[in-house]
Design an enzyme around this catalytic site. Sequence first.
Site: not given
Length: 361
Positions: A260, A264, A274
């Site tokens: 993706r 999120h 991250y």
Amino acid sequence: MSTKTIDQVEEQFETFQILNEEGEVVNESEMPDLSDEQLQEIMRRMVYTRIWDQRAISLNRQGRLGFYAPTAGQEASQLGSHFALEQEDWILPGYRDIPQIVFHGLPLHQAFLWSRGHFGGSQFPDGLNIVVPQIIIGAQIIQTAGVALGLKRKKKENIAITYTGDGGASQGDFYEGINFAGAYNAPAVFIVQNNRFAISVPVEKQSAAKTIAQKAVAAGIEGIQVDGMDVLAVYKATLDARKRALAGEGPTLIETLTYRYGAHTMAGDDPTRYRTSEEDDEWAKKDPLIRFRKFLEGKKLWSEEKENEVVEQAKEDIKQAIKDADKTPKQNVTDLLGFMFENPPVNIREQLEEYTAKESK
């Protein structure tokens, strides 16, 4: 001895691919039998969804949408698998899987209402075989096993398909669902879209297994790992899984390796905390739209003109869908209370009376 056994199992799950990153066919024997028109339609849907995703992110930032989970990067996984389905098949989506249910027949303005938390977004047209997108991680896996068993008992020639992410494969519901479906030989297809991060936790820290596909072994069902950026490979894997299910050969677990590109969800997630820019750049080269575009251009089936037409149509459809969503009367407390029970218990009846009085003022 146990380590050797695990290695032998993991070696069986090689990534299934038809198109490489340059849009070249590398697995001619597995090329699906699709017409030129069907190939163009798959591309149309992917381009349309990419524009939709961009607009939805913008609308969310403007406060005109509520909950939204970006889809860019996962179009091949989502739409390639959906293209292998029949209209009477049941879809049990996760919260990122809105494109599949829209192309299955859900009006776009209702998808926007669902994002806003409006009950109208979950009042699906009659005969549309989809279940409300699941927010609880992995809960749709068990539900799919149940729906598939129901289809089998009613002798229907259809399947139930569901989607979750790599994080969903760490849930107890995941194991219970695939085990139940396998035990009862239910016509189900379970797709795990491994986009590398369960919100912020890398897949390597979620499981000691090298693949998610190999988890099918313990449930006694078929498992396959697919290049999730290759729309033809995803389509073929799903088509084969559907055929096996209808032939009485049981469910299949499909792991699609995808990525993706966005957050999120738009609820405050920051993927730069991250994920590295190097990783983003690496996966950008695998973009499913670029790969399939190269393939189609090589066959003289796609052009910049065709793509621009899709882009403009998507923008116009989204503009109209938002207008339609805005015209929908706002929900109130009595609406929500009234939908809870067919025969409301005492406490709900009391609340209905209270809020009916307040809303009538």
